[in-house]
Design a protein around this motif. Structure first.
Motif, PDB file in Angstrom:
ATOM      1  N   VAL A   1       0.835  -1.204   0.000  1.00 60.63           N
ATOM      2  CA  VAL A   1       0.000   0.000   0.000  1.00 60.63           C
ATOM      3  C   VAL A   1       0.871   1.255   0.000  1.00 60.63           C
ATOM      4  O   VAL A   1       0.594   2.226  -0.720  1.00 60.63           O
ATOM      5  CB  VAL A   1      -0.945  -0.006   1.216  1.00 60.63           C
ATOM      6  N   ILE A   2       1.943   1.233   0.797  1.00 59.11           N
ATOM      7  CA  ILE A   2       2.846   2.393   0.856  1.00 59.11           C
ATOM      8  C   ILE A   2       3.469   2.665  -0.509  1.00 59.11           C
ATOM      9  O   ILE A   2       3.517   3.810  -0.974  1.00 59.11           O
ATOM     10  CB  ILE A   2       3.943   2.145   1.913  1.00 59.11           C
ATOM     11  N   GLN A   3       3.919   1.612  -1.181  1.00 58.91           N
ATOM     12  CA  GLN A   3       4.531   1.777  -2.499  1.00 58.91           C
ATOM     13  C   GLN A   3       3.509   2.238  -3.535  1.00 58.91           C
ATOM     14  O   GLN A   3       3.842   2.984  -4.457  1.00 58.91           O
ATOM     15  CB  GLN A   3       5.194   0.471  -2.949  1.00 58.91           C
ATOM     16  N   ALA A   4       2.251   1.802  -3.381  1.00 61.71           N
ATOM     17  CA  ALA A   4       1.207   2.248  -4.304  1.00 61.71           C
ATOM     18  C   ALA A   4       0.967   3.748  -4.156  1.00 61.71           C
ATOM     19  O   ALA A   4       0.751   4.458  -5.154  1.00 61.71           O
ATOM     20  CB  ALA A   4      -0.085   1.472  -4.060  1.00 61.71           C
TER      21      ALA A   4
ATOM     22  N   ALA B   1       3.961   5.547  -5.757  1.00 61.91           N
ATOM     23  CA  ALA B   1       3.988   5.445  -7.220  1.00 61.91           C
ATOM     24  C   ALA B   1       2.768   6.091  -7.876  1.00 61.91           C
ATOM     25  O   ALA B   1       2.563   5.940  -9.084  1.00 61.91           O
ATOM     26  CB  ALA B   1       4.071   3.970  -7.629  1.00 61.91           C
ATOM     27  N   ASP B   2       1.960   6.814  -7.100  1.00 59.77           N
ATOM     28  CA  ASP B   2       0.752   7.474  -7.612  1.00 59.77           C
ATOM     29  C   ASP B   2      -0.245   6.477  -8.200  1.00 59.77           C
ATOM     30  O   ASP B   2      -1.009   6.808  -9.121  1.00 59.77           O
ATOM     31  CB  ASP B   2       1.102   8.529  -8.670  1.00 59.77           C
ATOM     32  N   GLN B   3      -0.270   5.243  -7.678  1.00 56.50           N
ATOM     33  CA  GLN B   3      -1.215   4.235  -8.153  1.00 56.50           C
ATOM     34  C   GLN B   3      -2.546   4.293  -7.399  1.00 56.50           C
ATOM     35  O   GLN B   3      -3.551   3.798  -7.886  1.00 56.50           O
ATOM     36  CB  GLN B   3      -0.601   2.833  -7.999  1.00 56.50           C
ATOM     37  N   ILE B   4      -2.524   4.876  -6.209  1.00 55.26           N
ATOM     38  CA  ILE B   4      -3.754   5.090  -5.450  1.00 55.26           C
ATOM     39  C   ILE B   4      -3.740   6.526  -4.935  1.00 55.26           C
ATOM     40  O   ILE B   4      -2.671   7.144  -4.823  1.00 55.26           O
ATOM     41  CB  ILE B   4      -3.908   4.094  -4.271  1.00 55.26           C
ATOM     42  N   GLU B   5      -4.918   7.033  -4.634  1.00 53.54           N
ATOM     43  CA  GLU B   5      -5.021   8.434  -4.228  1.00 53.54           C
ATOM     44  C   GLU B   5      -5.051   8.619  -2.706  1.00 53.54           C
ATOM     45  O   GLU B   5      -4.492   9.577  -2.182  1.00 53.54           O
ATOM     46  CB  GLU B   5      -6.289   9.059  -4.825  1.00 53.54           C
ATOM     47  N   PHE B   6      -5.726   7.700  -2.018  1.00 55.70           N
ATOM     48  CA  PHE B   6      -5.920   7.818  -0.578  1.00 55.70           C
ATOM     49  C   PHE B   6      -5.660   6.466   0.079  1.00 55.70           C
ATOM     50  O   PHE B   6      -5.690   5.429  -0.593  1.00 55.70           O
ATOM     51  CB  PHE B   6      -7.351   8.258  -0.242  1.00 55.70           C
ATOM     52  N   SER B   7      -5.434   6.480   1.391  1.00 54.68           N
ATOM     53  CA  SER B   7      -5.303   5.212   2.100  1.00 54.68           C
ATOM     54  C   SER B   7      -5.586   5.396   3.585  1.00 54.68           C
ATOM     55  O   SER B   7      -5.273   6.440   4.166  1.00 54.68           O
ATOM     56  CB  SER B   7      -3.907   4.626   1.925  1.00 54.68           C
ATOM     57  N   PHE B   8      -6.170   4.366   4.166  1.00 55.59           N
ATOM     58  CA  PHE B   8      -6.250   4.255   5.618  1.00 55.59           C
ATOM     59  C   PHE B   8      -4.920   3.664   6.082  1.00 55.59           C
ATOM     60  O   PHE B   8      -4.552   2.565   5.680  1.00 55.59           O
ATOM     61  CB  PHE B   8      -7.397   3.330   6.036  1.00 55.59           C
ATOM     62  N   LEU B   9      -4.180   4.380   6.922  1.00 51.69           N
ATOM     63  CA  LEU B   9      -2.864   3.945   7.354  1.00 51.69           C
ATOM     64  C   LEU B   9      -2.778   3.906   8.874  1.00 51.69           C
ATOM     65  O   LEU B   9      -3.501   4.624   9.568  1.00 51.69           O
ATOM     66  CB  LEU B   9      -1.779   4.893   6.830  1.00 51.69           C
TER      67      LEU B   9
ATOM     68  N   TYR C   1       2.006   5.380   8.035  1.00 52.69           N
ATOM     69  CA  TYR C   1       1.981   6.774   7.568  1.00 52.69           C
ATOM     70  C   TYR C   1       3.386   7.354   7.590  1.00 52.69           C
ATOM     71  O   TYR C   1       3.829   8.001   6.621  1.00 52.69           O
ATOM     72  CB  TYR C   1       1.065   7.644   8.433  1.00 52.69           C
ATOM     73  N   ALA C   2       4.120   7.115   8.683  1.00 52.83           N
ATOM     74  CA  ALA C   2       5.490   7.627   8.783  1.00 52.83           C
ATOM     75  C   ALA C   2       6.363   7.042   7.677  1.00 52.83           C
ATOM     76  O   ALA C   2       7.207   7.740   7.096  1.00 52.83           O
ATOM     77  CB  ALA C   2       6.083   7.303  10.153  1.00 52.83           C
ATOM     78  N   ALA C   3       6.151   5.754   7.355  1.00 55.05           N
ATOM     79  CA  ALA C   3       6.904   5.127   6.269  1.00 55.05           C
ATOM     80  C   ALA C   3       6.564   5.774   4.931  1.00 55.05           C
ATOM     81  O   ALA C   3       7.454   6.038   4.114  1.00 55.05           O
ATOM     82  CB  ALA C   3       6.604   3.631   6.227  1.00 55.05           C
ATOM     83  N   ALA C   4       5.280   6.030   4.702  1.00 57.05           N
ATOM     84  CA  ALA C   4       4.857   6.668   3.458  1.00 57.05           C
ATOM     85  C   ALA C   4       5.396   8.094   3.369  1.00 57.05           C
ATOM     86  O   ALA C   4       5.816   8.550   2.298  1.00 57.05           O
ATOM     87  CB  ALA C   4       3.334   6.664   3.358  1.00 57.05           C
ATOM     88  N   TRP C   5       5.389   8.796   4.476  1.00 57.59           N
ATOM     89  CA  TRP C   5       5.901  10.174   4.512  1.00 57.59           C
ATOM     90  C   TRP C   5       7.388  10.192   4.161  1.00 57.59           C
ATOM     91  O   TRP C   5       7.851  11.036   3.381  1.00 57.59           O
ATOM     92  CB  TRP C   5       5.665  10.772   5.891  1.00 57.59           C
ATOM     93  N   SER C   6       8.150   9.236   4.713  1.00 56.72           N
ATOM     94  CA  SER C   6       9.587   9.164   4.419  1.00 56.72           C
ATOM     95  C   SER C   6       9.825   8.704   2.985  1.00 56.72           C
ATOM     96  O   SER C   6      10.693   9.236   2.281  1.00 56.72           O
ATOM     97  CB  SER C   6      10.277   8.206   5.401  1.00 56.72           C
ATOM     98  N   GLU C   7       9.062   7.715   2.536  1.00 54.27           N
ATOM     99  CA  GLU C   7       9.228   7.163   1.188  1.00 54.27           C
ATOM    100  C   GLU C   7       8.952   8.207   0.113  1.00 54.27           C
ATOM    101  O   GLU C   7       9.579   8.200  -0.956  1.00 54.27           O
ATOM    102  CB  GLU C   7       8.285   5.970   1.011  1.00 54.27           C
ATOM    103  N   THR C   8       8.032   9.116   0.389  1.00 55.65           N
ATOM    104  CA  THR C   8       7.640  10.128  -0.600  1.00 55.65           C
ATOM    105  C   THR C   8       8.263  11.497  -0.337  1.00 55.65           C
ATOM    106  O   THR C   8       7.879  12.483  -0.971  1.00 55.65           O
ATOM    107  CB  THR C   8       6.109  10.280  -0.626  1.00 55.65           C
ATOM    108  N   ASP C   9       9.206  11.573   0.617  1.00 56.60           N
ATOM    109  CA  ASP C   9       9.817  12.860   0.988  1.00 56.60           C
ATOM    110  C   ASP C   9       8.749  13.885   1.371  1.00 56.60           C
ATOM    111  O   ASP C   9       8.769  15.035   0.914  1.00 56.60           O
ATOM    112  CB  ASP C   9      10.687  13.400  -0.146  1.00 56.60           C
ATOM    113  N   GLY C  10       7.823  13.461   2.192  1.00 56.70           N
ATOM    114  CA  GLY C  10       6.767  14.362   2.635  1.00 56.70           C
ATOM    115  C   GLY C  10       5.640  14.532   1.651  1.00 56.70           C
ATOM    116  O   GLY C  10       4.861  15.486   1.765  1.00 56.70           O
ATOM    117  N   GLY C  11       5.492  13.594   0.727  1.00 57.51           N
ATOM    118  CA  GLY C  11       4.479  13.718  -0.322  1.00 57.51           C
ATOM    119  C   GLY C  11       3.124  13.155   0.020  1.00 57.51           C
ATOM    120  O   GLY C  11       2.339  12.860  -0.887  1.00 57.51           O
ATOM    121  N   VAL C  12       2.828  12.996   1.305  1.00 58.48           N
ATOM    122  CA  VAL C  12       1.502  12.559   1.733  1.00 58.48           C
ATOM    123  C   VAL C  12       0.992  13.497   2.823  1.00 58.48           C
ATOM    124  O   VAL C  12       1.787  14.134   3.527  1.00 58.48           O
ATOM    125  CB  VAL C  12       1.513  11.102   2.254  1.00 58.48           C
TER     126      VAL C  12
END
Length: 309
Positions: free
Chosen positions: A78-81, A84-92, A97-108
């Motif tokens: 889910v984080i990689q999706a 990669a802009d494959q999904i728009e929203f997610s329940f995290l 969430y912290a992993a997604a924030w780091s993976e996207t350089d603050g892009g969530v």
């Protein structure tokens, strides 16, 4: 006097001019005919899809676009999706969430966290074992197999590991610390004897993964017992990609805020509320990144801990 021929010619000219003009924009819907939201692998896929289907239908009716549910075999999918802009929203969860924030350089962007009827907006990591084994604390797990749920799980890995190490229980204390793949799989592994204990979560004494498994008939009451509880964890956020149109983000946030009142049956199914639930889930509260910075810091500690062996 204007002739019919002149009226016809004028009408044709107006129609030609109108056709040459660009169509009126429908805002973000021009680019997002399908909206996808992700759900973490806390339970088996069939139950995830069923539990969130009412929300998916509600969101479709509210937004007027197709809404699809995205599931993956683990949290990182889910984080990689999201990255990669494959999904728009997610329940995290907080850690994912912290992993997604780091993976996207603050892009969530964290939008909303669930709250309970008493106004609280947190939950607890717990460790469970078979009641018949008679374990009463982590001390009893020396040389035993203690399973974590997923490397990107807040309650199923990050918080229990962080706290256990700081309480003096390092990796050598246990025989092994495998990942079960999900919260339900960890608890089921305890029941089956694959693990001596497993990390999962609960919101209260009456609501959490073990309680939900009992409600679904997957687990009999009195089979697993709680032997450790963490400090309170902030509920994970419903999260958006930061590169989405602002009006799309705001419409979805408003829809989720109004979901409990507009579709209570679907909301209760998604939240796991029943008539017997004490202090049930009761809507959402707005959150921002500052509320989760401590989780980012904890994940940095975890990375350093793993590098240190």
């Amino acid at each position: 006097m204007i002739t019919n021929r002149k009226i016809t010619a004028a009408s044709l000219m107006a129609a030609t001019i109108l056709a040459a003009q660009p169509a009126l924009s429908d805002g973000w819907r021009d680019d997002y005919q399908v909206i996808k939201f992700g759900v973490l692998s806390g339970e088996n896929e069939r139950d995830r899809v069923q539990r969130y289907d009412g929300f998916r239908t509600y969101l479709e009716d509210r937004l007027g676009v197709t809404v699809e549910l995205f599931t993956a075999g683990n949290y990182d999918g889910v984080i990689q999706a999201l990255a990669a802009d494959q999904i728009e929203f997610s329940f995290l969860g907080s850690s994912s969430y912290a992993a997604a924030w780091s993976e996207t350089d603050g892009g969530v962007i964290p939008l909303l966290a669930s709250k309970s009827e008493d106004g609280s907006s947190g939950y607890y990591a717990i460790i469970v074992s078979r009641c018949e084994d008679g374990y009463s604390s982590v001390d009893d797990l020396a040389g035993k197999v203690m399973a974590y749920a997923d490397p990107d799980s807040t309650s199923g890995y990050a918080v229990p590991l962080y706290n256990l190490v700081n309480e003096g229980y390092d990796a050598d204390f246990f025989a092994s610390n495998p990942f079960s793949g999900s919260h339900e799989a960890g608890v089921q592994g305890v029941v089956n004897g694959t693990f001596d204990a497993a990390a999962t979560y609960e919101n209260s004494e009456t609501r959490g993964i073990p309680q939900r498994m009992i409600q679904k008939g997957m687990l009999e009451e009195g089979v697993v017992c709680k032997i450790w509880t963490s400090p309170e964890i902030t509920n994970g956020p419903f999260t958006a990609r930061a590169n989405l149109p602002e009006d799309l983000i705001e419409e979805v946030r408003a829809a989720l805020e109004e979901f409990p009142a507009e579709a209570p049956d679907a909301y209760n199914a998604m939240a796991g509320n029943t008539a017997e639930t004490e202090n049930p889930a009761a809507g959402y509260t707005r959150v921002d990144h500052d509320r989760y910075q401590w989780v980012v810091d904890m994940r940095d500690w975890l990375r350093q801990h793993r590098r240190g062996g």
